[in-house]
Motif scaffolding. Structure first.
Motif, PDB file in Angstrom:
ATOM      1  N   SER A 108     -96.057  91.981 -42.246  1.00 11.10           N
ATOM      2  CA  SER A 108     -97.177  91.679 -43.129  1.00 11.10           C
ATOM      3  C   SER A 108     -97.390  90.173 -43.190  1.00 11.10           C
ATOM      4  O   SER A 108     -96.536  89.388 -42.787  1.00 11.10           O
ATOM      5  N   LEU A 110    -100.726  87.200 -42.924  1.00  5.95           N
ATOM      6  CA  LEU A 110    -101.622  86.698 -41.895  1.00  5.95           C
ATOM      7  C   LEU A 110    -101.090  85.378 -41.352  1.00  5.95           C
ATOM      8  O   LEU A 110    -100.394  84.643 -42.055  1.00  5.95           O
ATOM      9  N   ALA A 141    -105.768  92.706 -41.261  1.00  6.29           N
ATOM     10  CA  ALA A 141    -104.562  93.207 -41.906  1.00  6.29           C
ATOM     11  C   ALA A 141    -104.547  94.732 -41.855  1.00  6.29           C
ATOM     12  O   ALA A 141    -105.589  95.384 -41.942  1.00  6.29           O
ATOM     13  N   LYS A 146    -100.431  93.505 -38.778  1.00  2.00           N
ATOM     14  CA  LYS A 146    -101.753  92.914 -38.571  1.00  2.00           C
ATOM     15  C   LYS A 146    -102.123  93.002 -37.098  1.00  2.00           C
ATOM     16  O   LYS A 146    -101.276  93.233 -36.248  1.00  2.00           O
TER      17      LYS A 146
END
Length: 157
Positions: A108, A110, A141, A146
């Motif tokens: 997780s 960005l 996401a 991602k």
């Protein structure tokens, strides 16, 4: 289901797998999509997936757009394998005049926008290259991880 696993993962996660989707109307049933799963510990997979992209594009795209695609793919795959712990999935799709490359990881968060300084050597320039050379790019996401993607425009031979 453990962290890093998704319903998309099948088979041995430590091996690189190939999947090609074929265009039924194309002569010789040529693939229009390339799909690879890469293990997180396998940095040799960067050159292997570049070779797979080169072969995939050999009769579809040539010249500078294909070379740019290889460079940008290797940057995104390297980032995914170095900065995450669960490998990556590479998907390459080719439409009439547009190539889309997606690299999905299972961490997780960005990627941060980063401007390298002269002391960083060659580190930190991957997304700058993508931003500079791609016709379009972005990050999406997902529940588990991602997707970093880019698109290039070109002409098919």
């Amino acid at each position: 289901m453990r962290a890093g696993e998704t319903m998309e993962r099948q088979g041995d996660a430590d091996s690189m797998e190939d999947e090609a989707v074929h265009d039924p109307g194309a002569k010789g049933r040529q693939p229009v999509r390339l799909h690879r799963r890469l293990a997180h510990t396998d940095l040799a997979a960067v050159s292997e997936v570049r070779g797979a992209l080169r072969e995939f594009l050999r009769y579809r795209w040539q010249g500078e757009p294909a070379e740019v695609a290889e460079l940008l793919l290797s940057e995104l795959v390297t980032n995914a394998l170095i900065h995450t712990r669960h490998g990556a999935v590479v998907t390459v799709s080719l439409a009439t005049a547009r190539l889309r490359v997606e690299v999905r990881d299972f961490m997780s968060g960005l990627p941060l926008s980063y401007v390298p300084n002269a002391d960083d050597g060659t580190h930190g320039r991957g997304l700058l290259l993508v931003r500079s050379l791609a016709d379009a790019w972005g990050v999406g996401a997902h529940a588990l991880g991602k997707v970093v993607w880019f698109e290039l425009e070109g002409e098919r031979p």
